[in-house]
Design an enzyme around this catalytic site. Structure first.
Site, PDB file in Angstrom:
ATOM      1  N   LYS A 171       0.863  -1.175   0.000  1.00  0.00           N
ATOM      2  CA  LYS A 171       0.000   0.000   0.000  1.00  0.00           C
ATOM      3  C   LYS A 171       0.905   1.233   0.000  1.00  0.00           C
ATOM      4  CE  LYS A 171      -1.494   3.001   2.774  1.00  0.00           C
ATOM      5  NZ  LYS A 171      -1.647   4.229   1.911  1.00  0.00           N
ATOM      6  N   GLY A 202      -4.730   3.402  -1.776  1.00  0.00           N
ATOM      7  CA  GLY A 202      -5.824   3.806  -0.898  1.00  0.00           C
ATOM      8  C   GLY A 202      -5.311   4.527   0.324  1.00  0.00           C
ATOM      9  N   GLY A 204      -4.679   5.216   4.523  1.00  0.00           N
ATOM     10  CA  GLY A 204      -4.231   4.439   5.675  1.00  0.00           C
ATOM     11  C   GLY A 204      -5.361   3.882   6.517  1.00  0.00           C
ATOM     12  N   PRO A 205      -6.349   4.700   6.877  1.00  0.00           N
ATOM     13  CA  PRO A 205      -7.426   4.186   7.719  1.00  0.00           C
ATOM     14  C   PRO A 205      -8.251   3.074   7.088  1.00  0.00           C
ATOM     15  CG  PRO A 205      -7.351   6.584   7.821  1.00  0.00           C
ATOM     16  CD  PRO A 205      -6.421   6.174   6.730  1.00  0.00           C
ATOM     17  N   VAL A 207      -7.278   1.036   3.668  1.00  0.00           N
ATOM     18  CA  VAL A 207      -6.432  -0.028   3.120  1.00  0.00           C
ATOM     19  C   VAL A 207      -5.322  -0.411   4.102  1.00  0.00           C
ATOM     20  CG1 VAL A 207      -4.804  -0.609   1.275  1.00  0.00           C
ATOM     21  CG2 VAL A 207      -6.942   0.571   0.745  1.00  0.00           C
ATOM     22  N   GLY A 208      -4.682   0.585   4.712  1.00  0.00           N
ATOM     23  CA  GLY A 208      -3.599   0.285   5.648  1.00  0.00           C
ATOM     24  C   GLY A 208      -4.067  -0.541   6.831  1.00  0.00           C
ATOM     25  N   GLU A 246       9.677   1.971  10.894  1.00  0.00           N
ATOM     26  CA  GLU A 246      10.663   3.039  10.732  1.00  0.00           C
ATOM     27  C   GLU A 246       9.878   4.331  10.801  1.00  0.00           C
ATOM     28  OE1 GLU A 246      12.365   6.036   9.447  1.00  0.00           O
ATOM     29  OE2 GLU A 246      12.522   5.123   7.459  1.00  0.00           O
ATOM     30  N   CYS A 280      12.888  11.869   7.480  1.00  0.00           N
ATOM     31  CA  CYS A 280      12.756  11.454   8.874  1.00  0.00           C
ATOM     32  C   CYS A 280      14.084  11.508   9.618  1.00  0.00           C
ATOM     33  CB  CYS A 280      12.166  10.041   8.950  1.00  0.00           C
ATOM     34  SG  CYS A 280      13.078   8.828   7.963  1.00  0.00           S
ATOM     35  N   GLU A 380       8.620  16.678  15.515  1.00  0.00           N
ATOM     36  CA  GLU A 380       9.056  16.563  14.131  1.00  0.00           C
ATOM     37  C   GLU A 380       8.226  17.501  13.252  1.00  0.00           C
ATOM     38  OE1 GLU A 380      10.456  12.952  11.288  1.00  0.00           O
ATOM     39  OE2 GLU A 380       8.459  12.751  12.154  1.00  0.00           O
TER      40      GLU A 380
END
Length: 473
Positions: A171, A202, A204-205, A207-208, A246, A280, A380
């Protein structure tokens, strides 16, 4: 609208919903991808599970043959893929070729080389007393990847997972998904067996979470924010699957007395401005001894001024736009917060960039007089924002550097390399750069604390996708 790639074929999503892909330099829609559904995830996972026994049953050399063909095709399309990345997430053209497309090509080949060199030993097993200890593929891997280095992060997961004998459902980020489609085309052209690699675009909420929760997914490898990583872990825990993460960072750059201050500051600013600060592992906290502090502040402001935001398609542009309107709003809000917190703004600011009426542009920004307890020093920002923090002693510098919930990356600059190495050993981070040490594609990368768990790249990056079995003889 594009299709999903499932079981070796392009197919329509079970959902009618779609996601627009926006060029961050022009704010124009450049493509549309499916907003996949849990039903699509089911289909992809079932295809991957069905393909797993045959793929896992190949020798490492046979899998290398498949992936080497894909690498050849990938390399032949490198210039095209770099152009896709420039439009997809706003990376300057030169940076896209060298890093956004070039680094995935390098890592792709590096993994192949590692398996060719060590595959038989790694997967064939080692004797330990009366036991044979072997590494075997985990099974179906769900790979969930971010938008900041979209293709690099895919390659870091998909290629070692496949070489280790796993099958994959990917994904990609819905913000910058187009390079993932290019890679799927490469795998298809290379003749990868159906079901070995699958792509479901898709959110995250939807498909993830469906991927992380799926009972037939044996491992989830996720790169993204710490908040999202926590959610992936929570969802995956219901089926007790392995999770590799990560996540974020707020990396310190410790400049010790006696270091080459001009070089250290110049390289430190360049690191933060790279990819418009959307890294990151960016060295966003620069720690400088009080005796050299004001000189470092002036040097940082001068260096930042050389990163004027520009059209990413222009070969002379060093810094492009941020990836989205949401990211632009986030970065501007943090710059305003820094001023409210009492930090001294010495370069940049939250105001719109002059001459850039369209696109998600922000000025390269430098703050001085920052305390480590300020939010701009602890949270961040994910934009081209550098904070400079003074210190008095080496012990104080180490304490400030380690005073963070993150632990992904750090740097040390020292006139005495032994002193620098001693300080590097005291820093709680998964990767340390000493005096600008060169990138090593065979070295593992990953974080301490809330920067995640597990490692990518190198042999540890291959071993991450393996189960360990001992056979008592």
């Amino acid at each position: 609208m594009r299709s999903l790639y499932i079981d070796g074929a392009w197919r329509d999503s079970a959902s009618d919903e779609a996601l627009d892909v926006i060029d961050p330099a022009t704010e124009q829609v450049i493509d549309t991808v499916p907003a996949g559904s849990p039903e699509d995830v089911d289909a992809a996972v079932e295809a991957a599970a069905a393909a797993f026994p045959a793929w896992a049953g190949l020798t490492p050399g046979q899998r290398v043959t498949h992936l080497s063909k894909a690498h050849e095709l990938f390399s032949a399309r490198l210039e095209e893929i770099a152009g896709i990345l420039t439009r997809d997430m706003g990376a300057p053209a030169v940076f896209s070729r060298k890093v956004q497309a070039g680094l995935p090509a390098l890592m792709f080949k590096t993994y192949i080389d590692l398996v060719e060199e060590s595959g038989e030993e790694l997967f064939g097993g080692t004797r330990l007393g009366n036991s044979l200890v072997v590494r075997e593929p985990i099974g179906v891997v769900g790979a969930i990847t971010p938008w900041n280095y979209p293709l690099h992060q895919i390659v870091l997961k998909v290629v070692p997972a496949l070489l280790a004998g796993n099958t994959v459902v990917l994904k990609p980020s819905e913000v910058a998904p187009l390079s993932a489609y290019a890679l799927a085309e490469v795998f298809h052209e290379a003749g990868l067996p159906p079901g070995v690699f699958n792509l479901v675009s898709g959110t995250g909420p939807v498909v993830g979470e469906a991927l992380a929760a799926h009972p037939r997914v044996d491992m989830v490898s996720f790169t993204g924010s710490t908040r999202a990583g926590v959610r992936v872990s929570q969802v995956a825990a219901e089926t007790v699957k392995k999770v590799a993460l990560e996540l974020g960072g707020k990396s310190p750059n410790v400049i010790l007395p006696g270091a080459d201050l001009v070089q250290a500051v110049k390289r430190g600013v360049a690191d933060v401005m790279r990819n418009t600060g959307q890294s990151c592992n960016a060295l966003t906290r620069m720690l400088v001894h009080r005796d050299s502090y004001e000189e470092a502040v002036a040097l940082a402001a001068q260096a930042a001024a050389k990163y004027a935001p520009g059209d990413p398609a222009d070969e002379t542009t060093r810094m492009g736009p941020l990836v989205s309107a949401a990211q632009l709003e986030r970065v501007r809000s943090y710059i305003a917060l820094g001023v409210e917190e009492g930090a001294r703004l010495v370069a940049g600011g939250a105001e719109p960039v002059e001459g850039r009426d369209r696109g998600y542009y922000v000025a390269p920004t430098v703050f001085a007089d920052v305390r480590n307890d300020m939010r701009i020093a602890q949270e961040e920002i994910f934009g081209p924002v550098l904070v400079l923090i003074p210190y008095g002693t080496e012990d104080e510098a180490v304490a400030i550097a380690n005073d963070t919930v993150y632990g992904l990356n750090a740097a040390v600059w020292a006139g005495d390399a032994e002193q620098g190495l001693a300080v590097a050993r005291r820093l709680r981070a998964g990767q340390i750069e000493l005096n600008g040490g060169a990138y090593n594609p065979r070295a593992p990368f990953g974080g301490y604390k809330r920067s995640g768990n597990g490692r990518e790249a190198g042999l540890p990056g291959l071993e991450e996708f393996c189960e360990v079995k001992s056979v008592q003889l």
